[in-house]
Design a protein around this motif. Structure first.
Motif, PDB file in Angstrom:
ATOM      1  N   VAL A  34       0.840  -1.201   0.000  1.00  0.00           N
ATOM      2  CA  VAL A  34       0.000   0.000   0.000  1.00  0.00           C
ATOM      3  C   VAL A  34       0.877   1.254   0.000  1.00  0.00           C
ATOM      4  CG1 VAL A  34      -1.652   1.340   1.372  1.00  0.00           C
ATOM      5  CG2 VAL A  34      -2.007  -1.103   1.034  1.00  0.00           C
ATOM      6  N   ILE A  35       1.938   1.258   0.802  1.00  0.00           N
ATOM      7  CA  ILE A  35       2.852   2.407   0.840  1.00  0.00           C
ATOM      8  C   ILE A  35       3.510   2.605  -0.519  1.00  0.00           C
ATOM      9  CG2 ILE A  35       5.058   3.206   1.793  1.00  0.00           C
ATOM     10  CD1 ILE A  35       4.150   1.989   4.492  1.00  0.00           C
ATOM     11  N   LYS A  41       1.538   6.633  -6.852  1.00  0.00           N
ATOM     12  CA  LYS A  41       0.466   7.590  -7.168  1.00  0.00           C
ATOM     13  C   LYS A  41       0.956   9.018  -6.928  1.00  0.00           C
ATOM     14  CE  LYS A  41      -3.007   5.095  -8.483  1.00  0.00           C
ATOM     15  NZ  LYS A  41      -3.551   5.221  -9.817  1.00  0.00           N
ATOM     16  N   LYS A  42       1.705   9.217  -5.869  1.00  0.00           N
ATOM     17  CA  LYS A  42       2.246  10.545  -5.559  1.00  0.00           C
ATOM     18  C   LYS A  42       3.160  11.006  -6.691  1.00  0.00           C
ATOM     19  CE  LYS A  42       5.283  12.936  -2.385  1.00  0.00           C
ATOM     20  NZ  LYS A  42       6.373  12.752  -1.456  1.00  0.00           N
ATOM     21  N   GLU A  43       4.057  10.111  -7.145  1.00  0.00           N
ATOM     22  CA  GLU A  43       4.959  10.442  -8.253  1.00  0.00           C
ATOM     23  C   GLU A  43       4.168  10.775  -9.519  1.00  0.00           C
ATOM     24  OE1 GLU A  43       7.730   7.246  -8.827  1.00  0.00           O
ATOM     25  OE2 GLU A  43       8.529   7.441  -6.789  1.00  0.00           O
ATOM     26  N   GLU A  44       3.134   9.994  -9.782  1.00  0.00           N
ATOM     27  CA  GLU A  44       2.297  10.226 -10.958  1.00  0.00           C
ATOM     28  C   GLU A  44       1.625  11.591 -10.890  1.00  0.00           C
ATOM     29  OE1 GLU A  44      -1.754   8.293 -12.756  1.00  0.00           O
ATOM     30  OE2 GLU A  44      -0.270   6.896 -11.932  1.00  0.00           O
ATOM     31  N   VAL A  45       1.087  11.929  -9.724  1.00  0.00           N
ATOM     32  CA  VAL A  45       0.431  13.226  -9.547  1.00  0.00           C
ATOM     33  C   VAL A  45       1.445  14.354  -9.706  1.00  0.00           C
ATOM     34  CG1 VAL A  45      -0.699  14.710  -7.835  1.00  0.00           C
ATOM     35  CG2 VAL A  45      -1.478  12.373  -8.159  1.00  0.00           C
ATOM     36  N   GLU A  46       2.651  14.176  -9.140  1.00  0.00           N
ATOM     37  CA  GLU A  46       3.691  15.192  -9.272  1.00  0.00           C
ATOM     38  C   GLU A  46       4.085  15.381 -10.740  1.00  0.00           C
ATOM     39  OE1 GLU A  46       6.774  13.780  -6.672  1.00  0.00           O
ATOM     40  OE2 GLU A  46       5.889  14.752  -4.907  1.00  0.00           O
ATOM     41  N   GLN A  47       4.178  14.288 -11.483  1.00  0.00           N
ATOM     42  CA  GLN A  47       4.502  14.380 -12.908  1.00  0.00           C
ATOM     43  C   GLN A  47       3.409  15.119 -13.668  1.00  0.00           C
ATOM     44  OE1 GLN A  47       5.218  10.339 -14.150  1.00  0.00           O
ATOM     45  NE2 GLN A  47       7.398  10.445 -13.683  1.00  0.00           N
TER      46      GLN A  47
END
Length: 159
Positions: A34-35, A41-47
């Motif tokens: 999960v982490i 997901k965080k990296e994807e959103v940042e991209q």
């Protein structure tokens, strides 16, 4: 005490400890997955944010390019075009997007210039060559007139 009680008293805690251990390992493994998923997901959103930010910067750069291009199109003289369109572009873009570095501004200018000037090069090349030849001819003519005037001044001094 019967055998059932002995087994429950001796095996019970061991079984509970085993179940707790298995649950702990399972929860840890699931938690790690999960982490990892959250980090992805965080990296994807940042991209996506970076891409959106870049798209916005590029749109602003195109707008600035159009403003500078129109400013120079109105004058249309080579003497005025000798001024640095790039410097004006950089200055105006820096005013609109203050956090950009000089390198980022240069990259945006090159990207917009390449995009906008794809087909213009051949159209403008002949015009610039013609204007350059006119300026060179005018410069040569002025140099000849200058020499002639110097010669006349020398003649007047001698008289």
């Amino acid at each position: 005490m019967n055998i059932g009680d002995v087994l429950v008293n001796q095996i019970g805690p061991v079984a509970v400890a085993a179940v707790v251990g298995i649950l702990a390992v399972t929860i840890k493994a699931v938690g790690n997955v999960v982490i990892e998923l959250i980090e992805k997901k965080k990296e994807e959103v940042e991209q996506k944010l970076q891409i959106g930010k870049h798209q916005q910067e590029l749109a602003t750069a195109r707008e600035v390019w159009g403003m500078i291009d129109e400013q120079y199109r109105i004058t249309g003289k080579v003497e005025d075009l000798i001024k640095s369109k790039a410097a004006d572009f950089d200055k105006l873009l820096k005013a609109k997007i203050s956090y950009l570095t000089d390198e980022e501004i240069s990259e945006l200018r090159q990207a917009v210039a390449g995009e906008i000037n794809k087909g213009k090069k051949l159209l403008n090349e002949d015009s610039f060559k013609t204007q350059l030849v006119d300026i060179q001819n005018k410069n040569n003519q002025l140099a000849q007139e200058n020499e002639a005037l110097k010669a006349k001044i020398e003649q007047i001094k001698n008289i």
